[in-house]
Write an enzyme that holds these catalytic residues in place. Sequence first.
Site, mmCIF file in Angstrom:
data_model
loop_
_atom_site.group_PDB
_atom_site.id
_atom_site.type_symbol
_atom_site.label_atom_id
_atom_site.label_comp_id
_atom_site.label_asym_id
_atom_site.label_seq_id
_atom_site.Cartn_x
_atom_site.Cartn_y
_atom_site.Cartn_z
ATOM 1 N N TYR A 79 64.115 90.505 114.420
ATOM 2 C CA TYR A 79 63.719 89.821 113.171
ATOM 3 C C TYR A 79 64.706 88.713 112.833
ATOM 4 O O TYR A 79 64.327 87.628 112.400
ATOM 5 C CB TYR A 79 63.662 90.816 111.999
ATOM 6 C CG TYR A 79 62.400 91.645 111.978
ATOM 7 C CD1 TYR A 79 61.272 91.213 111.298
ATOM 8 C CD2 TYR A 79 62.333 92.851 112.654
ATOM 9 C CE1 TYR A 79 60.101 91.961 111.276
ATOM 10 C CE2 TYR A 79 61.174 93.613 112.648
ATOM 11 C CZ TYR A 79 60.069 93.165 111.960
ATOM 12 O OH TYR A 79 58.913 93.902 111.947
ATOM 13 N N THR B 89 56.402 97.013 100.798
ATOM 14 C CA THR B 89 56.628 97.273 102.219
ATOM 15 C C THR B 89 56.171 98.673 102.621
ATOM 16 O O THR B 89 56.112 99.599 101.814
ATOM 17 C CB THR B 89 58.133 97.128 102.573
ATOM 18 O OG1 THR B 89 58.884 98.049 101.799
ATOM 19 C CG2 THR B 89 58.622 95.723 102.324
ATOM 20 N N CYS C 90 53.780 97.906 112.032
ATOM 21 C CA CYS C 90 55.157 97.835 111.547
ATOM 22 C C CYS C 90 56.083 98.807 112.286
ATOM 23 O O CYS C 90 55.858 100.018 112.269
ATOM 24 C CB CYS C 90 55.165 98.163 110.046
ATOM 25 S SG CYS C 90 56.825 98.286 109.367
#
Length: 317
Positions: free
Chosen positions: A183, A119, A50
């Site tokens: 994204y 997350t 990430c």
Amino acid sequence: MPELKNITGEIAKDGSFVRQSNRFTTPFGKGEGKLPVEAGRYRILWAPVCPWAHRSIIVRALLGLEDVISVGTLDPIRPANPHDWAFTLDEGEVDPVLGYHFLSEAYKKADPDYKGRFTVPAVVDLHTGGVVNNDYFNLTRYWETEWKEFHKSGAPDLYPEELRDEIDSLNDILFHEINNGVYKTGFARSQEAYEKNFHLVFNRLDWLEERLSHSRYLFGDRITESDVRLYVTLARFDIAYFNGFLANAKMLKDYPNLWGYARDLYQTPGFGDTTNFEAIKKHYHLCAVSTNPEKILPLGPDLSIWNTPHGRDRKYS
Ligand SMILES: N[C@@H](CCC(=O)N[C@@H](CS)C(=O)NCC(=O)O)C(=O)O
């Protein structure tokens, strides 16, 4: 990264991806309403895949906070429940500090009614076992400014007073057009939204390419917070975003300055040693993209070229 099936609530009418806001945003600092700064009290949970989590791990390493804030690592492959992340452990084991199998346990501990996505990065207070901060945008700045008393001696000043306004402005641009730009390109659910964000990303890369022809780093010859933010997206570009997010006008290695700059950072302690290309590749290609139903793990690109000489330690005029 979010998986497509998890973000239906974050797609606007025109097909654009609009990221959820963070739930746990209490700042670190002194005084009422702040999270107290204390060595050994917090554990940051991250997944090496990430980019948002990676930047807080790079800054933690650059500042020498490894013994002050501990780390729990989550696996690149999401568990059967697609909303969760599992700790990277042998079967049957639990995170040795928290005793959890899954990231969701830390969120539910803090808020049993939590409804958002689970997350990373997420900072857990070891006094309660619950998440107290998942504010990926500001976490690095807390490490830099509020945790100063614990920095190693000789730690770089990644957020120098005299550059703060400029760093903040550039970070905003980097967020919208690069970090989240890829994204918004990859998660667009209309041709129009895809094309708009595709151009946003590549126009900004052209601008950065030019900027980096004049100096080694984004702000001269010192590494700053902005370099960390740009690096995490560049490190994932050719291996994940080019194919997985259809961000394919050019590869990173087609930009001489950006590519040399990315290798320069990769070869700097704190950057390359926290970059796990295999995890990134697995996650994006096997979990995140919807275009790979047979789950084929790509063999390329060649990663050994990240260690080739970068030539960035020259004089700039
Ligand atoms: N907290 C932010 C950014 C962090 C973020 O998106 N992290 C990704 C990994 S790169 C994640 O944990 N996604 C899990 C999911 O979407 O289920 C958000 O909610 O958008």
